[in-house]
Motif scaffolding. Structure first.
Motif, mmCIF file in Angstrom:
data_model
loop_
_atom_site.group_PDB
_atom_site.id
_atom_site.type_symbol
_atom_site.label_atom_id
_atom_site.label_comp_id
_atom_site.label_asym_id
_atom_site.label_seq_id
_atom_site.Cartn_x
_atom_site.Cartn_y
_atom_site.Cartn_z
ATOM 1 N N SER A 24 23.576 17.727 39.502
ATOM 2 C CA SER A 24 23.062 17.350 40.821
ATOM 3 C C SER A 24 21.550 17.165 40.782
ATOM 4 O O SER A 24 20.873 17.518 39.815
ATOM 5 N N TRP A 25 21.013 16.607 41.838
ATOM 6 C CA TRP A 25 19.554 16.438 41.971
ATOM 7 C C TRP A 25 19.122 16.631 43.425
ATOM 8 O O TRP A 25 17.972 16.438 43.773
ATOM 9 N N TYR A 50 15.394 17.946 43.334
ATOM 10 C CA TYR A 50 14.914 18.877 42.319
ATOM 11 C C TYR A 50 15.255 18.354 40.928
ATOM 12 O O TYR A 50 16.115 17.486 40.749
ATOM 13 N N MET A 51 14.587 18.905 39.940
ATOM 14 C CA MET A 51 14.908 18.694 38.529
ATOM 15 C C MET A 51 14.624 19.986 37.776
ATOM 16 O O MET A 51 13.704 20.726 38.150
ATOM 17 N N VAL A 52 15.420 20.244 36.748
ATOM 18 C CA VAL A 52 15.141 21.371 35.867
ATOM 19 C C VAL A 52 14.484 20.811 34.622
ATOM 20 O O VAL A 52 15.062 19.988 33.913
ATOM 21 N N GLN A 53 13.263 21.231 34.378
ATOM 22 C CA GLN A 53 12.494 20.720 33.243
ATOM 23 C C GLN A 53 12.013 21.896 32.400
ATOM 24 O O GLN A 53 11.322 22.782 32.889
ATOM 25 N N LYS A 54 12.410 21.926 31.136
ATOM 26 C CA LYS A 54 12.030 22.988 30.201
ATOM 27 C C LYS A 54 12.356 24.368 30.761
ATOM 28 O O LYS A 54 11.547 25.302 30.693
ATOM 29 N N LEU A 124 8.500 14.785 34.461
ATOM 30 C CA LEU A 124 9.724 14.467 35.195
ATOM 31 C C LEU A 124 10.032 12.977 35.106
ATOM 32 O O LEU A 124 11.179 12.573 34.930
ATOM 33 N N LYS A 125 8.997 12.145 35.234
ATOM 34 C CA LYS A 125 9.189 10.695 35.153
ATOM 35 C C LYS A 125 9.737 10.285 33.791
ATOM 36 O O LYS A 125 10.623 9.430 33.695
ATOM 37 N N LYS A 126 9.211 10.876 32.735
ATOM 38 C CA LYS A 126 9.684 10.546 31.387
ATOM 39 C C LYS A 126 11.165 10.882 31.231
ATOM 40 O O LYS A 126 11.922 10.111 30.623
ATOM 41 N N ALA A 127 11.583 12.031 31.768
ATOM 42 C CA ALA A 127 12.987 12.424 31.681
ATOM 43 C C ALA A 127 13.874 11.451 32.451
ATOM 44 O O ALA A 127 14.954 11.062 31.981
ATOM 45 N N ILE A 128 13.410 11.032 33.626
ATOM 46 C CA ILE A 128 14.172 10.098 34.447
ATOM 47 C C ILE A 128 14.256 8.730 33.782
ATOM 48 O O ILE A 128 15.301 8.073 33.780
ATOM 49 N N LEU A 160 15.898 9.294 41.878
ATOM 50 C CA LEU A 160 14.571 9.891 41.761
ATOM 51 C C LEU A 160 13.494 8.962 41.231
ATOM 52 O O LEU A 160 12.303 9.227 41.414
ATOM 53 N N LEU A 161 13.880 7.883 40.556
ATOM 54 C CA LEU A 161 12.874 7.027 39.938
ATOM 55 C C LEU A 161 11.905 6.444 40.957
ATOM 56 O O LEU A 161 10.684 6.505 40.790
ATOM 57 N N SER A 162 12.445 5.905 42.053
ATOM 58 C CA SER A 162 11.566 5.327 43.078
ATOM 59 C C SER A 162 10.772 6.412 43.790
ATOM 60 O O SER A 162 9.600 6.218 44.140
ATOM 61 N N LEU A 163 11.392 7.573 43.980
ATOM 62 C CA LEU A 163 10.707 8.667 44.665
ATOM 63 C C LEU A 163 9.507 9.156 43.873
ATOM 64 O O LEU A 163 8.415 9.370 44.416
ATOM 65 N N LEU A 164 9.667 9.303 42.556
ATOM 66 C CA LEU A 164 8.583 9.825 41.730
ATOM 67 C C LEU A 164 7.437 8.830 41.565
ATOM 68 O O LEU A 164 6.350 9.197 41.120
ATOM 69 N N ASN A 165 7.681 7.588 41.924
ATOM 70 C CA ASN A 165 6.614 6.594 41.868
ATOM 71 C C ASN A 165 5.759 6.583 43.125
ATOM 72 O O ASN A 165 4.705 5.961 43.170
ATOM 73 N N GLU A 166 6.222 7.273 44.166
ATOM 74 C CA GLU A 166 5.473 7.354 45.419
ATOM 75 C C GLU A 166 4.616 8.623 45.390
ATOM 76 O O GLU A 166 4.956 9.647 45.975
ATOM 77 N N GLU A 167 3.514 8.553 44.677
ATOM 78 C CA GLU A 167 2.740 9.750 44.353
ATOM 79 C C GLU A 167 2.193 10.488 45.574
ATOM 80 O O GLU A 167 1.958 11.680 45.521
#
Length: 311
Positions: A24-25, A50-54, A124-128, A160-167
Motif C-alpha cells: 500500500s501507499w 507514505y513510503m518505507v525507505q531504508k 523517495l523519488k528514485k525508488a518511485i 506518488l510520482l506526480s505528488l513528489l514532483n509538487e515540491e
C-alpha cells in the motif's frame, strides 16, 4: 515443480504486516488536535500517503493538513494501513461481513531537519522512478495484466510520482513506530514484537499488488486458472475464484466452493473459502510472479490431462 509441497503453509503475522506495508501507499493518520494552549484531546484523522525507505516509514502530508500543527505540540500519533482490496473484492468482502486486513501502529510523528528533507525526497523519488521503469519495461504478458486493472486502480508509482514532483504542496514527516498490531479480516488482533519485526525494503512486486489483483480478477480466463489451481492442489471444485492477495512467496485465493454435506443425495450450498498457494521458491519481482503463475497453470493442465487420459 513451481508449487511447494506445503502449499497451504500460512504466512507469519510479521510477514503479513510487512506485505501490507509494502503493497500500500495510503494510510490514515491520527494526531491529537492542538491549539496555542496545548493538546485538546480530540483526534484529527486524515488520509495521507507514505513510503518505507531504508526501514523507516515516511509520511507525505499536505502542507495545509492540521497534522503539521498538531505534532508541534504533541508528537504522538497512530497510523492505519489496509491491504489493497481493488474492484470486485471490496463488494464481496462486505457481503461476507469481512474487512481488508490491516496494520495499526502507534508512535511519534516527527518533523525532519530542513537539511534532510530534500535528501529524503530525492531518495523517495528514485525508488518511485525505479518502480515506474519496471512497469514501462514489463513484458507484454505482464503489461496486459496491469493494463486490465480498473481505471481507479493505481500502482504506487502512478499515485506518488506526480505528488513528489509538487515540491511546495506537501511535507515529509517521519513515523517512529512504538507498537504494531495486525488485524485480520475477521477483526481479530495480533500484537507484533517490534524487536523481531523488519519493515519492508525496496521492492518491485508488492507496489503492483492492487493492479495485479484487479487485472487478474477482471479476466475470466485468468479466474478459470485460479479455479483449476483449487481443483489440482486442494481437490475442491470451485464455482468461482478471485485473487485475494499476493506476495513473494505465493498468493491467496478466495474461492466459492461446496459446503460439506452429511447426506450425499442432498444438494450442497456454496460458501467462500480462502486457499493459500505457496511457491517452491520466492519470486523477486512482478515478472517473476507472473511467470510463476503461467508455470503453475501449465503444470496443472498437464496433470489434469495425464490422469484424464487426454495427455
Amino acid at each position: 515443480m513451481a508449487m511447494a509441497k506445503a502449499k497451504s503453509a500460512a504466512l507469519s503475522v510479521a510477514e503479513k504486516c510487512r506485505n501490507i506495508l509494502g503493497a500500500s501507499w495510503e494510510a490514515h493518520l491520527n494526531t491529537i488536535k492542538a491549539d496555542a494552549k496545548g493538546s485538546k484531546g480530540e483526534i484529527h484523522t486524515s488520509r495521507v500517503h507514505y513510503m518505507v525507505q531504508k526501514g523507516m516509514p515516511y509520511l507525505i502530508v499536505p502542507e495545509n493538513d492540521m497534522h503539521n500543527i498538531n505534532i508541534i505540540i504533541d508528537e504522538r500519533g497512530s497510523l492505519s494501513v489496509s491491504s489493497p482490496v481493488p474492484g470486485r473484492l471490496t463488494t464481496l468482502l462486505k457481503s461476507l461481513n469481512k474487512f481488508p486486513s490491516r496494520v495499526a501502529m502507534t508512535g511519534d510523528v516527527l518533523r525532519l531537519d530542513d537539511t534532510k528533507v530534500p535528501v529524503i525526497a530525492e531518495s523517495l523519488k528514485k525508488a518511485i522512478l525505479k518502480e515506474h521503469k519496471a512497469a514501462s519495461e514489463a513484458s507484454y504478458g505482464v503489461s496486459t495484466v496491469l493494463s486490465s486493472a480498473g481505471a481507479t486502480c493505481r500502482s504506487r508509482s502512478e499515485g506518488l510520482l506526480s505528488l513528489l514532483n509538487e515540491e511546495s504542496s506537501y511535507n515529509i514527516l517521519k513515523f517512529e513506530m512504538g507498537s504494531c498490531v495486525f488485524i485480520d479480516s475477521s477483526g481479530s488482533s495480533h500484537n507484533m514484537e517490534l524487536d523481531s519485526f523488519e519493515l519492508p525494503r525496496a521492492d518491485l512486486l508488492l507496489p503492483f499488488s492492487a493492479k495485479l489483483i484487479d487485472g487478474i480478477n477482471r479476466n475470466d480466463a485468468r479466474r478459470r486458472a485460479l479455479i483449476l489451481f483449487c481443483f489440482e492442489y486442494f481437490d475442491v471444485t470451485a464455482r468461482d475464484a478471485l485473487l485475494l492477495s499476493i506476495d513473494h512467496h505465493g498468493f491467496e485465493v478466495l474461492a466459492k466452493v461446496p459446503a460439506t454435506a452429511i447426506l450425499l443425495d442432498v444438494s450442497r450450498p456454496y460458501h467462500w473459502k480462502e486457499f493459500r498457494f505457496s511457491f517452491k521458491e520466492a519470486v523477486k519481482d512482478v515478472e517473476g510472479f507472473c511467470s510463476m503463475l503461467v508455470e503453475l497453470e501449465q503444470e496443472a493442465l498437464h496433470s489434469v490431462k495425464s490422469y484424464s487420459g487426454l495427455g
